[in-house]
Design a protein around this motif. Sequence first.
Motif, short mmCIF file in Angstrom:
data_model
loop_
_atom_site.label_atom_id
_atom_site.label_comp_id
_atom_site.label_asym_id
_atom_site.label_seq_id
_atom_site.Cartn_x
_atom_site.Cartn_y
_atom_site.Cartn_z
N THR A 20 0.81 -1.22 0.00
CA THR A 20 0.00 0.00 0.00
C THR A 20 0.84 1.27 0.00
O THR A 20 0.38 2.31 -0.48
CB THR A 20 -0.89 0.05 1.27
N ASN B 79 7.23 -4.85 5.19
CA ASN B 79 6.13 -5.12 6.11
C ASN B 79 5.29 -6.38 5.79
O ASN B 79 5.01 -7.16 6.69
CB ASN B 79 5.21 -3.91 6.27
N HIS C 29 5.05 -9.31 8.42
CA HIS C 29 3.74 -9.69 8.96
C HIS C 29 3.46 -11.17 8.76
O HIS C 29 2.84 -11.82 9.60
CB HIS C 29 2.65 -8.85 8.30
N SER D 246 -3.51 2.74 17.09
CA SER D 246 -2.52 1.77 16.59
C SER D 246 -2.18 0.71 17.62
O SER D 246 -1.95 -0.44 17.28
CB SER D 246 -1.24 2.50 16.17
N GLY E 86 4.62 -3.73 13.03
CA GLY E 86 4.96 -3.81 11.61
C GLY E 86 6.01 -2.76 11.28
O GLY E 86 6.50 -2.07 12.19
N GLN F 118 -2.99 -2.50 10.22
CA GLN F 118 -2.72 -3.25 9.01
C GLN F 118 -3.68 -4.42 8.89
O GLN F 118 -4.26 -4.86 9.87
CB GLN F 118 -1.27 -3.75 9.00
N ASN F 119 -3.83 -4.91 7.67
CA ASN F 119 -4.72 -6.06 7.49
C ASN F 119 -3.93 -7.36 7.67
O ASN F 119 -2.73 -7.33 7.99
CB ASN F 119 -5.46 -5.99 6.15
N GLY G 93 -0.51 -7.69 5.90
CA GLY G 93 0.55 -6.69 6.09
C GLY G 93 0.38 -5.44 5.24
O GLY G 93 1.33 -4.69 5.04
N GLN G 94 -0.84 -5.20 4.74
CA GLN G 94 -1.10 -3.95 4.02
C GLN G 94 -1.62 -2.91 5.03
O GLN G 94 -2.40 -3.25 5.92
CB GLN G 94 -2.14 -4.17 2.90
N ILE G 95 -1.17 -1.68 4.85
CA ILE G 95 -1.50 -0.64 5.81
C ILE G 95 -2.94 -0.17 5.62
O ILE G 95 -3.40 0.04 4.50
CB ILE G 95 -0.54 0.57 5.65
#
Lengths: 279, 413
Positions: A56, A105, A109, B289, B296, B307-308, B311-313
Amino acid sequence: MTTRLETRFAALGKEGRAAFVAFITAGDPDQETSFELLSGLAAAGADVIELGMPFTDPMADGPAIQASSLRALKAGITMKRTLDLVRRLRQADNTTPVVLMGYYNPIYHMGVENFLAQAKTAGVDGLIVVDLPPEEDDELCVPALNAGLNFIRLATPTTDDKRLPAVLANTSGFVYYVSINGITGSASPEARDVAQAIARIKGHTSLPVAVGFGIRTPDQAANIARAADGAVVGSAIVSALAAELDAKGKARPGAPGRVLEFVRTLSDATHTARESAAV
Amino acid sequence: MSMKVDTVAVGATPNSLRSGPDGRGRFGIFGGRFVAETLMPLILDLEKAYDEARNDPAFHAELRDLQLHYTGRPSPLYFASRLTEKLGGAKIYFKREELNHTGSHKINNCLGQILLARRMGKTRIIAETGAGQHGVASATVCAKFDLPCLVYMGATDVERQKPNVFRMRLLGADVTAVTSGSGTLKDAMNEALRDWVTNVGDTYYLIGTVAGPHPYPAMVRDFQSVIGEETKQQILELEGKLPDTLVACVGGGSNAMGLFHPFLDDTGVEIVGVEAGGHGVETGEHSASITGGSPGVLHGNRTYLLQNDDGQILEGHSISAGLDYPGIGPEHSWLHDIGRVKYINATDKEARDAFQVCSKLEGLIPALESAHALAHIIKVAPTLPKDHVIVMCLSGRGDKDVFSVAEHLGVEL
């Protein structure tokens, strides 16, 4: 153990030609189109494939790759599906090296060990992770090397001679020279500056040096190929794909084929650069 | 007033909670330097320059002079008597950072960093801003020191914070609306990093909070610690003892870290950070947060992030644009993990209510950010004894927020 990357660069070295490294974003604009493109890259002359893992917040990327990452995420790409693309490619192609490129990230994760194990099984050869400088080597670089994956480090114009040894210390496969200070797809480098930088890096390592950032046209790729062991093109290919999307963001019929034709012009120019330079 | 900007090493005992970060810029597992190679040499230069500056008495003397005559420090520690009376329990003090020049604590950090930028011979300043408070403070110090200033601000924020955009332009800064991503603070920060990586020679990146790659979290904390240092001295004069509880709002967390840090080793002092609970953490629409995120790596540091599961913000949400960031400073993440600071959250509605209560009872219109801290106090103060002393950082004034509060109250201005 010799990796696919090492084998490929050694073979190209013997032939005396530069590698053409093609970047596409996994899952852009959707997984099937992306796979069609991915599986056609080698036949279109890509010697090494860089597959972008969408994130993202791609801080080192320009608008073209940012947009492609967001398209892919919107279409449902995940880390698992990115690895699935590589796994599918490997069923037909067991020689073309595949390097995953992205940000830390999503890997962190997922869990470093888990990611490395799955990447290795899927048939990934190397990793380029933009936001992991040598100062953070114990995060992923060292574990990746231990898992038998190449870790390709970026060297940049700001990497001076004092810093180069640290940057090169745990680098393997090849060195990726970022030819400009900036983001992907921005200004194009001066061939003379690039040649000097490559000479400087080669003074510190025997690894092949590929050059990327700002290479858009066959002519530019050829110029780089005369000085470097490889030319990397990303944003231009991603933009060519974006130009093939309709208003809804769907790929028009035949889109992958037309993008691959463009890739062919880049790879031809890269491969024949040194012949035409010999005059 | 003693200026303890150099709190990292000086006087730190082995067991001190104030000795971080370590040589790699880590607070426990948090922090670090997760940046592209192009920026790494710049960050090392910055670390070296900051180390030299913080050991240079002339640097502190110049900063102290500016704090006194330009910012208007020290800021008062004010006894909120009507609020105390109304809540009927603990004794409530406000550390009046909203009285600073530019109307918030942000100027403390900007003055420190602009002096550093000048020392380093940088000729161009870039900054990111969310609500515009840091952008205004950056534009202000750039005007004062005659340096060109470019502020990156998400397009969404440009739209909802028009007065601050105009203020920045009035101060001579260029404001670039960032349309990439979702057009909010995190995208503004991405864009500032892209600028920095492109203009490495002449540009200084003036980060506004205790986040980003090392040395920013430590440096910004040091420049903000004047808040806590003053508070300590003032409360001893007023009450003859340290406070029982400190409360501050936390987005990136710079006003909170500035208040908290000088008290970290005072184990009798309870410390509470209040995150933005948005519509409620359970709804997923919030900027908490720590409460609603997980560790992360983003924007150069490891910390708690929204984040999901891939690992996407995720986008943060808060009524307050200044808290609308999907991360938090790494030192806060560490203080949470070791249990020294308690992180809780207040919702949009609670903050809006506190905003009104404070305005009516104390004649102080607080920033919506600070109103989150007050919302927590409104909840707990009635349950506490009358000799329990709470100090809250009133980090900013709320003039900038009257439009959005009016809108929420259905009032057309």
